[in-house]
Design an enzyme around this catalytic site. Structure first.
Site: not given
Length: 241
Positions: A168, A165
């Protein structure tokens, strides 16, 4: 009686056209993007649902929705995968967020598929909503161990995401800043989908990656979907009573 003003009239027409364009874009987007409950309900209505995991083969191998096939616009034999789909039946697509799945959904709509659904929040929403999934990894952290960490420390900040991600990854340096500032006063725990999917499933509160949860004395005190303004929001939460 006021005189007709061509410039004013033209401006009004342009404004109306702009509003219709915006409305049309919103309708197109909402036509195939579904929240987890609607997405899951529609899948359950199908005897053999057509589910596409639009992530990379590496991500798919680690975990995916049961019954899904794996391909996206970058897949070498993309056309062959599409040819196997039934245009008369719904198609359900997801990725880690909405990037790759949204692109694929749009492409299918352009090529004769009329019933295409993209999962808002992707695999995070599915597993985070406690829906059934396949995983080939053993959880590194048990639910009991997780609860022990949360309850045995006064303040715990849990970062939930995935190594695949992009958003993230941007959270990590912010966490280091928080760790440096608060030291042992704030216990930071990082939960990745690839290592601990069952923890994410058991929480039944994750809708998107990243998700940040701040616990105080074992109870959720603050929850944040996404990493924007993370440091500011954590500071405010920790400063409140």
């Amino acid at each position: 009686m006021s005189q007709f003003n061509p410039k004013t009239f033209k401006a009004v027409l342009l404004l109306i056209a702009l509003l219709f364009a915006i409305a049309g874009f919103s309708q197109d987007k909402n036509a195939f993007t579904l929240q987890i409950d609607s997405f899951y309900a529609k899948i359950k209505e199908q005897k053999n649902p057509q589910i596409i995991d639009a992530r990379s083969p590496e991500e798919f191998a680690i975990n995916h929705i049961n019954g899904a096939v794996n391909f996206n616009l970058e897949t070498k034999n993309y056309i062959q995968y599409v040819a196997k789909l039934d245009k008369s039946k719904p198609v359900f697509i997801y990725s880690i967020g909405a990037g790759r799945s949204g692109q694929l959904a749009n492409e299918l709509l352009k090529n004769g598929f009329s019933d295409v659904h993209d999962l808002d929040g992707g695999i995070a929403a599915w597993i985070g909503g406690g829906k059934p999934f396949y995983s080939n990894t053993k959880n590194k952290l048990s639910q009991a161990e997780y609860q022990k960490i949360v309850t045995s420390n006064n303040t715990v900040l849990v970062d939930i995401g995935s190594r695949y991600c992009g958003a993230c990854k941007k959270v990590k340096p912010v966490l280091e800043t928080i760790r440096a500032q608060y030291g042992e006063d704030v216990k930071i725990v990082e939960i990745d989908l690839e290592d601990n999917p069952q923890i994410i499933a058991d929480l039944k509160t994750v809708k998107v990656f990243p998700t940040l949860i701040l616990y105080r004395k074992g109870k959720i005190f603050f929850k944040k979907d996404g990493g924007q303004d993370l440091k500011k929001d954590v500071d405010l939460a920790l400063a409140s009573n």
